[in-house]
Design an enzyme around this catalytic site. Structure first.
Site, short mmCIF file in Angstrom:
data_model
loop_
_atom_site.label_atom_id
_atom_site.label_comp_id
_atom_site.label_asym_id
_atom_site.label_seq_id
_atom_site.Cartn_x
_atom_site.Cartn_y
_atom_site.Cartn_z
N ALA A 126 0.85 -1.20 0.00
CA ALA A 126 0.00 0.00 0.00
C ALA A 126 0.88 1.25 0.00
O ALA A 126 0.69 2.16 -0.81
CB ALA A 126 -0.91 0.00 1.23
N TYR A 127 1.85 1.27 0.90
CA TYR A 127 2.76 2.43 0.99
C TYR A 127 3.51 2.63 -0.34
O TYR A 127 3.55 3.73 -0.88
CB TYR A 127 3.73 2.20 2.15
N SER A 128 4.08 1.53 -0.85
CA SER A 128 4.86 1.63 -2.09
C SER A 128 3.98 2.11 -3.24
O SER A 128 4.40 2.96 -4.05
CB SER A 128 5.48 0.28 -2.45
N SER B 224 1.21 3.90 -3.01
CA SER B 224 0.82 5.31 -2.82
C SER B 224 1.96 6.22 -3.26
O SER B 224 1.74 7.25 -3.89
CB SER B 224 0.44 5.58 -1.36
#
Ligand SMILES: NC(=O)c1ccc[n+]([C@@H]2O[C@H](COP(=O)([O-])OP(=O)(O)OC[C@H]3O[C@@H](n4cnc5c(N)ncnc54)[C@H](O)[C@@H]3O)[C@@H](O)[C@H]2O)c1
Length: 248
Positions: free
Chosen positions: A154-156, A158
């Site tokens: 999710a972080y990557s 985003s």
């Protein structure tokens, strides 16, 4: 340390109560800039404001994932001031977990803050920059947006989205003297690391050829130049600051 000339400039720095955003705020103020810090955490905002203790600093409690709040705050600021610089630093990592075990609400929250938040802030601020025919926008992405980190899909994603947004918006504004750039830091020792498991942080560090964390002031220097008038040609670009980790 080099001096940057940000005299007579006004900056909004999101996520400015802690970490990168706080350090950037301090250096901007030293460089002559008026700074408006935005953060969701009022306690940390108050702490930052006491620590900086400057009449060049003001702040608002703003949740960047709430477009109405963002727009109303920008419109109020614009009644009394031009907005020359926007640094989008607010962000979260979310939990570390494999994609197939990632909770949908965690995924959505990360996207809402890290990617949609930057969309909302740019959407609200850019019309004022266009009117002024001047602006510098710096989006804090991450090396994970280029390389991808396991257990941080999710972080990557985003941060990859932030890179795409930056490249598109930079091109849209290239003739308006508004530079839009992203930076892609490797891990730095700020509070955001507490959101991830120790093993995950260790794995991130092991990938950095320089063999250490990024120092916050090292990122600040890059952001200062990108935010200054001296950056008159670079836009829609991604500036690597990953200690040699990224190969592009
Ligand atoms: N520290 C690192 O290792 C690292 C590496 C690469 C990229 N980044 C990115 O740099 C940026 C800053 O991270 P940091 O290390 O300074 O973290 P940090 O946790 O120290 O600071 C982030 C700030 O954002 C604020 N924030 C969180 N959600 C918000 C919201 N919805 N609205 C407004 N403010 C909100 C937090 O309250 C906090 O003050 C983030 O976008 C992060 O993803 C950090």
């Amino acid at each position: 340390m080099n001096n940057f000339d940000l005299k007579n400039k006004f900056a909004i720095i999101t996520g400015g109560a802690q970490g990168f955003g706080l350090d950037i705020s301090k250096r901007f103020i030293k460089s002559g800039c008026k700074v408006r810090i935005w953060d969701i955490d009022e306690t940390e905002l108050l702490k930052a404001s006491k620590e900086i203790n400057s009449d060049k600093l003001s702040y608002d409690v703003v949740d960047v994932s709430n477009f109405t709040q963002v727009k109303n705050t920008v419109d109020k600021i614009a009644e009394n001031s031009k907005i020359d610089i926007l640094v989008n630093s607010a962000g979260i990592t979310g939990p570390t977990s494999e994609l197939w075990n990632y909770k949908i609400e965690d995924w959505s929250k990360i996207m809402e803050i890290n990617l949609n938040g930057i969309f909302y802030c740019c959407k609200a601020v850019v019309p004022y920059m266009i009117k002024n025919n001047y602006g510098r926008i710096v989006n804090i992405a991450s090396v994970s947006g280029k390389d991808g980190n396991a257990n941080a899909s999710a972080y990557s994603s985003s941060k990859a989205g932030v890179i795409g947004l930056t490249k598109s918006l930079g091109k849209e504004l290239a003739l308006n003297n508004i530079a839009v750039n992203a930076v892609t830091p490797a891990g730095a020792n700020t509070r955001i690391l507490n959101q991830m498991s120790k093993e995950h942080v260790q794995r991130m560090l092991s990938k950095v050829p320089k063999g250490r964390f990024l120092e916050v002031h090292e990122l600040t220097s890059m952001v200062c130049w990108l935010s200054s008038e001296e950056n008159s040609f670079s836009t829609a670009a991604v500036f690597d600051i990953s200690g040699g980790r990224s190969t592009y």
